[in-house]
Design an enzyme around this catalytic site. Structure first.
Site, PDB file in Angstrom:
ATOM      1  CG  HIS A  72      -0.214   0.186   2.701  1.00  0.00           C
ATOM      2  ND1 HIS A  72       0.515  -0.337   3.106  1.00  0.00           N
ATOM      3  CD2 HIS A  72      -0.192   1.477   3.349  1.00  0.00           C
ATOM      4  CE1 HIS A  72       1.057  -0.008   4.065  1.00  0.00           C
ATOM      5  NE2 HIS A  72       0.570   1.156   4.314  1.00  0.00           N
ATOM      6  CG  HIS A  87      -0.140   5.568   2.640  1.00  0.00           C
ATOM      7  ND1 HIS A  87      -1.603   5.504   2.670  1.00  0.00           N
ATOM      8  CD2 HIS A  87       0.387   4.897   3.694  1.00  0.00           C
ATOM      9  CE1 HIS A  87      -1.576   4.660   3.711  1.00  0.00           C
ATOM     10  NE2 HIS A  87      -0.610   4.586   4.544  1.00  0.00           N
TER      11      HIS A  87
END
Length: 164
Positions: A72, A87
């Site tokens: 992620h 992110h």
């Protein structure tokens, strides 16, 4: 060593540089992200893009410094010495990589536009997760971040200028 330790080291930014959009969507200042750690600029200054398609490309020429095991988040360093953290989403670490497909690994050399990550936004949304992309410039205190765009953007548009 913790996951964010790579952000704490001294950096040697060689010169100012441009960060291009790694995705399509609507860009806003990082303080408008729903994640308070990023909104308070605890990782660094930057932007949030409310993503439209789940495709993430390299925002500059450089290398992959860190690829989180959960896929992620990716730490990148430009050829100019600028380090960023990309992110994807809020609380997406909980998915443990499900719905994320990476196209790079730690240490890879990247060129602007190289595919880094594809995310299944439908899966994230079905789990009630926000599909935004946070671009945090992890920087020494002697540089300035300037947003170059606001509103709807496309991949490869200039979005942030880092000024030494």
């Amino acid at each position: 060593m913790g996951l964010f330790d790579f952000l704490k080291k001294e950096r040697n930014i060689k010169k100012s540089g441009i960060i291009y959009s790694p995705t399509n969507g609507e860009i806003k200042p990082i303080c408008e992200t729903p994640d308070q750690m990023f909104a308070k600029k605890l990782i660094g200054d930057g932007a949030v893009v409310f993503n439209s398609d789940g495709n993430i490309i390299a925002p500059f020429d450089g290398k992959v410094k860190m690829l989180f095991p959960t896929k992620h988040a990716i730490g990148l360093e430009s050829n100019d010495g600028i380090e960023i953290l990309i992110h994807y989403g809020i609380n997406t670490v909980e998915l443990k990589g499900e719905g994320f497909r990476t196209y790079v690994k730690q240490g890879d050399i990247i060129k602007t536009g190289n595919k880094l990550l594809v995310v299944d936004n439908a899966l994230l949304e079905s789990r009630g997760l926000i599909t935004c992309v946070i671009i945090a410039v992890t920087y020494p205190k002697d540089i300035k971040i300037e947003m170059l765009k606001n509103g709807i953007i496309q991949q490869k548009e200039e979005i942030i200028q880092v000024i030494k």
